[in-house]
Design an enzyme around this catalytic site. Structure first.
Site, PDB file in Angstrom:
ATOM      1  N   TYR A 185      34.607  19.875  35.326  1.00  0.00           N
ATOM      2  CA  TYR A 185      33.503  19.019  34.892  1.00  0.00           C
ATOM      3  C   TYR A 185      33.939  18.060  33.795  1.00  0.00           C
ATOM      4  O   TYR A 185      33.254  17.082  33.512  1.00  0.00           O
ATOM      5  CB  TYR A 185      32.307  19.863  34.397  1.00  0.00           C
ATOM      6  CG  TYR A 185      31.601  20.637  35.495  1.00  0.00           C
ATOM      7  CD1 TYR A 185      32.001  20.541  36.815  1.00  0.00           C
ATOM      8  CD2 TYR A 185      30.533  21.470  35.204  1.00  0.00           C
ATOM      9  CE1 TYR A 185      31.375  21.259  37.813  1.00  0.00           C
ATOM     10  CE2 TYR A 185      29.888  22.188  36.200  1.00  0.00           C
ATOM     11  CZ  TYR A 185      30.326  22.081  37.498  1.00  0.00           C
ATOM     12  OH  TYR A 185      29.688  22.797  38.496  1.00  0.00           O
ATOM     13  N   LYS A 237      40.325  31.825  41.211  1.00  0.00           N
ATOM     14  CA  LYS A 237      40.802  31.572  42.574  1.00  0.00           C
ATOM     15  C   LYS A 237      42.321  31.517  42.488  1.00  0.00           C
ATOM     16  O   LYS A 237      42.959  30.525  42.868  1.00  0.00           O
ATOM     17  CB  LYS A 237      40.168  30.263  43.086  1.00  0.00           C
ATOM     18  CG  LYS A 237      40.353  30.018  44.555  1.00  0.00           C
ATOM     19  CD  LYS A 237      39.536  30.933  45.445  1.00  0.00           C
ATOM     20  CE  LYS A 237      39.857  30.671  46.900  1.00  0.00           C
ATOM     21  NZ  LYS A 237      39.326  31.687  47.821  1.00  0.00           N
ATOM     22  N   ASP A 239      35.107  33.669  45.801  1.00  0.00           N
ATOM     23  CA  ASP A 239      34.360  33.847  47.057  1.00  0.00           C
ATOM     24  C   ASP A 239      33.936  35.313  47.205  1.00  0.00           C
ATOM     25  O   ASP A 239      32.803  35.609  47.605  1.00  0.00           O
ATOM     26  CB  ASP A 239      35.168  33.365  48.275  1.00  0.00           C
ATOM     27  CG  ASP A 239      36.648  33.709  48.180  1.00  0.00           C
ATOM     28  OD1 ASP A 239      37.105  34.171  47.116  1.00  0.00           O
ATOM     29  OD2 ASP A 239      37.365  33.521  49.182  1.00  0.00           O
ATOM     30  N   ASP A 263      28.897  28.065  36.812  1.00  0.00           N
ATOM     31  CA  ASP A 263      27.684  27.314  37.120  1.00  0.00           C
ATOM     32  C   ASP A 263      27.022  27.928  38.364  1.00  0.00           C
ATOM     33  O   ASP A 263      25.824  28.220  38.395  1.00  0.00           O
ATOM     34  CB  ASP A 263      28.093  25.853  37.391  1.00  0.00           C
ATOM     35  CG  ASP A 263      26.911  24.912  37.429  1.00  0.00           C
ATOM     36  OD1 ASP A 263      25.778  25.373  37.211  1.00  0.00           O
ATOM     37  OD2 ASP A 263      27.110  23.713  37.697  1.00  0.00           O
ATOM     38  N   ASP A 313      23.759  31.029  38.433  1.00  0.00           N
ATOM     39  CA  ASP A 313      22.503  30.786  39.158  1.00  0.00           C
ATOM     40  C   ASP A 313      22.264  31.880  40.185  1.00  0.00           C
ATOM     41  O   ASP A 313      21.146  32.373  40.349  1.00  0.00           O
ATOM     42  CB  ASP A 313      22.555  29.429  39.884  1.00  0.00           C
ATOM     43  CG  ASP A 313      21.911  28.334  39.045  1.00  0.00           C
ATOM     44  OD1 ASP A 313      21.859  28.500  37.815  1.00  0.00           O
ATOM     45  OD2 ASP A 313      21.477  27.325  39.626  1.00  0.00           O
TER      46      ASP A 313
END
Ligand code: NAD
Length: 359
Positions: free
Chosen positions: A142, A191, A223, A247, A251
């Site tokens: 980001y 990852k 994942d 992020d 959620d």
């Protein structure tokens, strides 16, 4: 002790829920002999109306001088058509950057009394779910280099994920410190099978873990972590991860609790300075109607007491009062179910204030 708190009520339901949260702090002050001084500040849509910008400089300066910041929520229909740099939400990113808030803490808790709201099957929920997602907030993709250029197949766009040892070290330390106060387990999500930045992330987290021999550490690829949160959320205590993975996972974790009006958050910087806010937005559809659930903001106050002021007993007193009021059957509209007693924002605040007692 005397504490100076910056208070940004914001827009929509923000002022209503913050009012209840401050009543809770005042009660804690009375019972435990602390004094909390509040400086009310503008940010978001109300700042655009009053000052022509979403995050006035005086707000930033006052926040920097405070011990911690309490935020309601910002945004609303009125400002929806303004250009990006003038949108109320710009204040949120501005505050995080200006205040150096690099760690976002989001607990996802399923309260016994609200298990019905959870979309998972009862056998998956078990006795309870209590996860803390620690998301790196000011680094990674980001904030990395981005742009457009000509490529082999025409114009292409790129974003860059970069993490330094220092950035990973400081977020990992926060995660381990929190795990020490909880159930002594950290799951680091990356990852690392593909991304070099994730391989560095993992190396640094392992290095930091050596300072915390009592805390168990495991690693999951993102994942798999997304899958495990649904398949077996009870395996998690603290999850630490990068900005983008956090992020998405925070959620996902909060939504398995099914109750947006219940969930607090903290964004921490150096030296335990932090900004505390509910995870929900300004809910313009119910603003000014005494319908908003103030519990997420009240639980944000508990986080403030715990993480910025190091007042653990006081934090627990707030959390226990919330649980007690729920057990007695009081509900705001968003968490209402048959047989319970419907109350408004103010009444819910009063009930919690009246229930707080010294531990
Ligand atoms: P929202 O979270 O404000 O509302 C979503 C739904 O949940 C609405 O139906 C609302 O009534 C309900 N809800 C939210 N909080 C509640 C509470 N405490 N009690 C009862 N019901 C509650 O999200 P949205 O509708 O997507 O966004 C509304 C505005 O808030 C937008 O301008 C958005 O940009 C802004 N927003 C701000 C923040 C923030 O300040 N941190 C976060 C998210 C959204």
């Amino acid at each position: 002790m005397n504490y100076q708190l910056a208070v940004i009520p914001g827009d929509g339901i923000g002022p209503e829920i913050v009012e209840q949260a401050l009543k809770v702090l005042d009660k804690i002050g009375q019972l435990y002999d602390h004094s909390f001084a509040y400086e009310k500040l503008l940010a978001g849509g109300c700042a655009i109306d009053a000052k022509g910008e979403p995050l006035p400089n005086e707000t930033i300066e006052a926040c920097k001088k405070s011990d911690a910041v309490i935020l309601g929520a910002v945004g609303g229909y009125k400002w929806d058509t303004l250009p990006g740099h003038l949108r109320p939400e710009k204040a949120l990113l501005g505050l995080r950057g200006e205040l150096g808030l690099f760690a976002n803490l989001r607990p996802a808790i399923i309260y016994d009394e609200l298990k019905d709201a959870c979309p998972l099957k009862p056998e998956i929920i078990g006795d309870s779910i209590d996860i803390m997602v620690v998301r790196e907030l000011t680094g990674g993709i980001y904030f990395g280099e981005r742009g457009r250029r000509e490529g082999k197949m025409g114009k292409e766009a790129f974003d860059t994920e970069t993490y330094s040892v220092g950035e990973v070290e400081r977020i990992a330390k926060i995660a381990f410190e929190i795990a020490k106060k909880r159930n002594l387990k950290v799951t680091s999500v990356d990852k690392a099978n593909i991304l070099e930045s994730s391989r560095l992330w993992r190396e640094v987290v392992i290095e930091v873990s050596k300072e915390y021999p009592d805390v168990a550490l495991d690693h999951l690829y993102v994942d798999n972590a997304a899958m495990q949160l649904i398949r077996n959320p009870r395996q998690f205590d603290v999850i630490v991860t990068s900005n983008m993975f956090g992020d998405i996972l925070s959620d996902e974790a909060s939504m398995i609790t099914g109750s947006i009006g219940m969930l607090p958050s903290a964004s921490l910087g150096e030296n335990s300075f932090g900004l505390y806010e509910p995870i929900h937005g300004s809910a313009p559809d119910i603003a000014g109607q005494d319908k908003a659930n103030p519990i997420a903001t009240i639980l944000s106050i508990a986080m403030l007491l715990r993480y910025s002021l190091n007042l653990e007993k006081e934090a627990q007193a707030v959390e226990e009062a919330v649980i007690k009021v729920l057990k007695e059957g009081y509900r705001t509209g968003d968490i209402m179910s048959p047989g319970k007693t419907l109350v408004g924002t103010k009444k819910m605040g009063e009930l919690i204030v009246d229930t707080i007692s010294k531990q």
